[in-house]
Design an enzyme around this catalytic site. Sequence first.
Site, PDB file in Angstrom:
ATOM      1  N   SER A 278       0.847  -1.185   0.000  1.00  0.00           N
ATOM      2  CA  SER A 278       0.000   0.000   0.000  1.00  0.00           C
ATOM      3  C   SER A 278       0.882   1.234   0.000  1.00  0.00           C
ATOM      4  O   SER A 278       1.967   1.240   0.574  1.00  0.00           O
ATOM      5  CB  SER A 278      -0.900   0.009   1.242  1.00  0.00           C
ATOM      6  OG  SER A 278      -1.468   1.288   1.446  1.00  0.00           O
ATOM      7  N   ARG A 317     -23.979  -8.219 -46.033  1.00  0.00           N
ATOM      8  CA  ARG A 317     -22.843  -7.657 -45.292  1.00  0.00           C
ATOM      9  C   ARG A 317     -23.320  -6.415 -44.564  1.00  0.00           C
ATOM     10  O   ARG A 317     -24.134  -5.663 -45.075  1.00  0.00           O
ATOM     11  CB  ARG A 317     -21.666  -7.347 -46.233  1.00  0.00           C
ATOM     12  CG  ARG A 317     -21.033  -8.616 -46.799  1.00  0.00           C
ATOM     13  CD  ARG A 317     -19.967  -8.323 -47.849  1.00  0.00           C
ATOM     14  NE  ARG A 317     -18.902  -7.530 -47.278  1.00  0.00           N
ATOM     15  CZ  ARG A 317     -18.146  -6.690 -47.997  1.00  0.00           C
ATOM     16  NH1 ARG A 317     -18.372  -6.522 -49.291  1.00  0.00           N
ATOM     17  NH2 ARG A 317     -17.185  -6.017 -47.418  1.00  0.00           N
TER      18      ARG A 317
END
Length: 452
Positions: A278, A317
Amino acid sequence: MSHLYASLFYQAEVTEIFSDQALLKYMIQAEVALAKAQAQVGIIPESAAAIIADVADTQGIQTINFESLATAAGLAGNIAIPFVKQFTAAIKAVDEDAARYVHWGATSQDILDTACILQARDALTIIEVQLNNAYAAAIELTEKYRDQVLMGRTWLQQGLPITFGHKAARWADSLKRDLERLEQMKSRVLTAQLGGAVGSLASLLDQGSEVVEAYAVQLNLSAATCTWHGERDRIVEIANFLAIVVGNTGKMARDWSLMMQTEIAEVFEPTAKGRGGSSTMPHKRNPVAAASILAAANRVPALMSSIYQSMVQEHERSLGSWHAEWLSLPDIFNLCAGSLERTVEVLQGLEVNAQNMQRNIETTQGLIMAEAMMMALAPKIGRLNAHHLVEQACKQAVAEQRHLYAVVCEIEQVQQHFNREQLQQIFKPESYLGNIQDQIDAVLKDAKGEVK
């Protein structure tokens, strides 16, 4: 993709597979395979195919100007159109006649889809190795800790005793299913794409099917029965598999991160210099691998939403739906490979504190054995009566801050059926593990390839 976050969330080899440079290499591979297949069928001259392949081998992506390609892609709508122009120009510089046959009869999506499948195949090969490594590590934990009693928890509360080996066996079993899913889907999804403008390959006259077969062989991919420009289930299946893997690793990470809580302290991620600290609290040992995996498990479902929505396409498409895959699928691959890399690392180096596991079992002063006591009494006085009696004993134990065993020993109805030695046996956590060892045996047999 941020380079700063790469070591936290991704895996280097898979990240390279989905890099811009690698994508162009796969596109060139698809163009070369197309030329060779058409030469084999007799559509283009063999000499042209040979020159196309030679330029690809000797120059590769050096034939492509990345800066101009990126600029042109914004105008063209995809990178295949300007890519083909540049690649054709490179061929033309060597042989003008051969340049006429680059990209013959194909459409942009053929090359991009095929390149995507080639990327997926190579990335899945790495992921399969990772899965096997994670599976082997989970099996090792299963064998080593099959008898180590551990608190089983439901709704984040202590439930009944299990063993740590059983938890590891469940992890292993999920990884085995992932490996099975991967093997089962390969023949469906690793499929070449070649259909031309609308999927008919009309430009190849009556030789389209022959070219498709030869093209797939060149790439060592499956040949599609039908063109799949607009049917995206293959891409979705790949992404769905990856998402399941990320979810399974996320489940494991959730388990071990909760077990790392200060008050629990039953397992810990491997230690290393600079790992898990930390910025302000020197005493902290954070589950950093779990954090990365859980972040991926949080991110991938959102990406999957885009992939699923891309299935609904217009006619032959699509407009936009196909394009959305380009952003989502590479990220899902990267997050999956990164999650697996960290899972393997943790499973192979997991620190197990058996003493704390035993300590946590005693936290409730015997309350976790209430069901065992009830089930032992039920055949004597009936289940409902047994439930009521043990429930009252639990309330008394909590109110008086006494061990449930001590309270039960004083109950006359219990004394009528059990002596203290029998009650001690009932209150042993290892005596109330059900078929856990049978389940572990089954998982281990599967790992050894034995038939159940």
